[in-house]
Design a protein around this motif. Structure first.
Motif, mmCIF file in Angstrom:
data_model
loop_
_atom_site.group_PDB
_atom_site.id
_atom_site.type_symbol
_atom_site.label_atom_id
_atom_site.label_comp_id
_atom_site.label_asym_id
_atom_site.label_seq_id
_atom_site.Cartn_x
_atom_site.Cartn_y
_atom_site.Cartn_z
ATOM 1 N N GLN A 110 63.225 -1.450 6.099
ATOM 2 C CA GLN A 110 61.973 -1.789 4.990
ATOM 3 C C GLN A 110 62.550 -1.686 3.771
ATOM 4 O OE1 GLN A 110 58.357 0.465 6.490
ATOM 5 N NE2 GLN A 110 57.454 -1.311 6.066
ATOM 6 N N THR A 111 63.305 -0.545 3.659
ATOM 7 C CA THR A 111 64.015 -0.439 2.107
ATOM 8 C C THR A 111 64.965 -1.475 1.782
ATOM 9 O OG1 THR A 111 63.456 1.904 2.285
ATOM 10 C CG2 THR A 111 65.381 1.353 0.871
ATOM 11 N N LEU A 112 65.602 -1.835 2.930
ATOM 12 C CA LEU A 112 66.564 -3.255 2.876
ATOM 13 C C LEU A 112 65.748 -4.352 2.708
ATOM 14 C CD1 LEU A 112 69.308 -1.698 5.156
ATOM 15 C CD2 LEU A 112 69.407 -1.873 2.737
ATOM 16 N N GLY A 113 64.360 -4.525 2.738
ATOM 17 C CA GLY A 113 63.924 -5.633 2.436
ATOM 18 C C GLY A 113 63.469 -6.615 3.635
ATOM 19 N N PHE A 114 63.401 -5.878 4.820
ATOM 20 C CA PHE A 114 63.218 -6.477 5.849
ATOM 21 C C PHE A 114 61.545 -6.176 6.289
ATOM 22 C CE2 PHE A 114 67.637 -5.925 6.605
ATOM 23 C CZ PHE A 114 68.102 -7.101 7.514
ATOM 24 N N SER A 115 61.038 -7.239 6.771
ATOM 25 C CA SER A 115 59.703 -7.066 6.970
ATOM 26 C C SER A 115 59.460 -6.613 8.324
ATOM 27 C CB SER A 115 58.853 -8.483 7.054
ATOM 28 O OG SER A 115 59.382 -9.316 8.148
ATOM 29 N N LEU A 116 58.024 -5.977 8.605
ATOM 30 C CA LEU A 116 57.700 -5.611 9.621
ATOM 31 C C LEU A 116 57.944 -6.360 10.869
ATOM 32 C CD1 LEU A 116 54.796 -3.231 9.035
ATOM 33 C CD2 LEU A 116 57.146 -2.399 9.271
ATOM 34 N N ALA A 117 57.520 -7.781 10.502
ATOM 35 C CA ALA A 117 57.897 -8.725 11.517
ATOM 36 C C ALA A 117 59.110 -8.890 11.832
ATOM 37 C CB ALA A 117 57.102 -10.048 11.214
ATOM 38 N N GLU A 118 60.111 -9.004 10.996
ATOM 39 C CA GLU A 118 61.480 -9.111 11.217
ATOM 40 C C GLU A 118 61.965 -7.862 12.088
ATOM 41 O OE1 GLU A 118 63.396 -11.511 7.456
ATOM 42 O OE2 GLU A 118 62.590 -9.452 7.132
ATOM 43 N N ILE A 119 61.737 -6.851 11.548
ATOM 44 C CA ILE A 119 61.986 -5.586 12.414
ATOM 45 C C ILE A 119 61.597 -5.668 13.917
ATOM 46 C CG2 ILE A 119 61.639 -3.181 12.440
ATOM 47 C CD1 ILE A 119 61.407 -3.135 9.233
ATOM 48 N N ALA A 120 60.271 -5.926 14.079
ATOM 49 C CA ALA A 120 59.504 -5.991 15.374
ATOM 50 C C ALA A 120 60.554 -7.219 16.178
ATOM 51 C CB ALA A 120 58.273 -6.361 15.403
ATOM 52 N N ARG A 121 60.613 -8.026 15.600
ATOM 53 C CA ARG A 121 61.512 -9.179 16.223
ATOM 54 C C ARG A 121 62.878 -9.054 16.751
ATOM 55 N NH1 ARG A 121 60.172 -13.232 12.737
ATOM 56 N NH2 ARG A 121 62.153 -12.956 11.662
ATOM 57 N N HIS A 122 63.528 -8.062 15.746
ATOM 58 C CA HIS A 122 64.788 -7.784 16.354
ATOM 59 C C HIS A 122 64.847 -6.360 16.829
ATOM 60 C CE1 HIS A 122 66.200 -11.416 14.605
ATOM 61 N NE2 HIS A 122 65.679 -11.257 13.353
ATOM 62 N N GLY A 123 63.942 -5.645 17.030
ATOM 63 C CA GLY A 123 64.134 -4.366 17.148
ATOM 64 C C GLY A 123 64.476 -4.140 18.811
ATOM 65 N N GLU A 124 63.856 -5.010 19.680
ATOM 66 C CA GLU A 124 64.407 -4.850 21.171
ATOM 67 C C GLU A 124 66.005 -5.083 21.134
ATOM 68 O OE1 GLU A 124 63.201 -6.651 25.301
ATOM 69 O OE2 GLU A 124 61.627 -6.048 24.028
ATOM 70 N N GLU A 125 66.281 -6.262 20.581
ATOM 71 C CA GLU A 125 67.475 -6.908 20.441
ATOM 72 C C GLU A 125 68.713 -5.843 19.924
ATOM 73 O OE1 GLU A 125 69.860 -9.956 17.313
ATOM 74 O OE2 GLU A 125 67.871 -10.288 17.814
ATOM 75 N N LEU A 126 68.374 -5.126 19.003
ATOM 76 C CA LEU A 126 69.049 -3.797 18.498
ATOM 77 C C LEU A 126 69.508 -2.775 19.512
ATOM 78 C CD1 LEU A 126 68.052 -4.202 14.508
ATOM 79 C CD2 LEU A 126 70.176 -5.060 15.660
ATOM 80 N N HIS A 127 68.232 -2.630 19.833
ATOM 81 C CA HIS A 127 68.097 -1.375 20.814
ATOM 82 C C HIS A 127 69.034 -1.696 22.220
ATOM 83 C CE1 HIS A 127 65.244 1.315 19.259
ATOM 84 N NE2 HIS A 127 64.336 0.500 19.331
ATOM 85 N N GLU A 128 69.134 -3.005 22.520
ATOM 86 C CA GLU A 128 69.934 -3.217 23.449
ATOM 87 C C GLU A 128 71.481 -4.034 23.406
ATOM 88 O OE1 GLU A 128 67.480 -6.040 25.877
ATOM 89 O OE2 GLU A 128 65.960 -4.503 26.280
ATOM 90 N N ALA A 129 71.713 -3.733 21.947
ATOM 91 C CA ALA A 129 73.043 -4.704 21.748
ATOM 92 C C ALA A 129 74.068 -3.870 22.016
ATOM 93 C CB ALA A 129 72.924 -4.720 20.216
ATOM 94 N N ARG A 174 61.587 2.574 8.601
ATOM 95 C CA ARG A 174 61.772 3.028 7.153
ATOM 96 C C ARG A 174 62.834 2.445 6.392
ATOM 97 N NH1 ARG A 174 60.503 8.747 5.743
ATOM 98 N NH2 ARG A 174 58.333 7.781 5.789
ATOM 99 N N THR A 175 64.010 2.512 6.781
ATOM 100 C CA THR A 175 65.481 2.094 6.358
ATOM 101 C C THR A 175 65.458 0.450 6.200
ATOM 102 O OG1 THR A 175 66.790 3.931 6.981
ATOM 103 C CG2 THR A 175 67.890 2.232 6.377
#
Length: 127
Positions: free
Chosen positions: A53-72, A50-51
């Motif tokens: 998306q509020t900052l302008g990230f699309s769901l595709a961008e969130i999905a693309r970077h989600g795993e990377e951010l979890h493991e960073a 949700r945050t």
């Protein structure tokens, strides 16, 4: 946790959570009775979505970077890099919009705002 409890804790609807599950943003397992069961950390992840998306990230961008951010190892560094990329995209879009605004202002009062003004047309617009 069941989808109703997850919805209550995140302030999202069940339909939204089902959609996020369908597109792969969250994963719940099915219980024997067919109910969805989500791990507790899904609450924090959905609030992150949700945050973002509020900052302008699309769901595709969130999905693309989600795993990377979890493991960073240093999520602040990873996030800063994503923010910088987003800022560059926003700056590019703002420049495009400024050009479009200038063209529209030039056409105000011409009698037909779609008639060419003698200047080259903006790419993608027909006059």
């Amino acid at each position: 946790m069941r989808i109703g409890e997850l919805a209550a804790q995140t302030g999202m609807t069940r339909d939204t959570i089902r959609f996020y599950e369908k597109v792969g943003l969250v994963e719940g397992r099915r219980l024997a009775n067919g109910y969805r069961d989500f791990p507790p950390e899904t609450v924090a992840w959905l609030l992150y979505v949700r945050t973002a998306q509020t900052l302008g990230f699309s769901l595709a961008e969130i999905a693309r970077h989600g795993e990377e951010l979890h493991e960073a190892p240093d999520s602040a560094e990873a996030l800063s890099s994503l923010f910088e990329e987003k800022i560059q995209a926003i700056d590019g879009r703002m420049a495009e919009l400024a050009t479009l605004r200038t063209e529209l202002v030039a056409r105000v009062g011409t009698g037909c705002p779609l008639r060419a003004t003698g200047r080259p047309a903006i790419t993608g617009l027909s006059g």
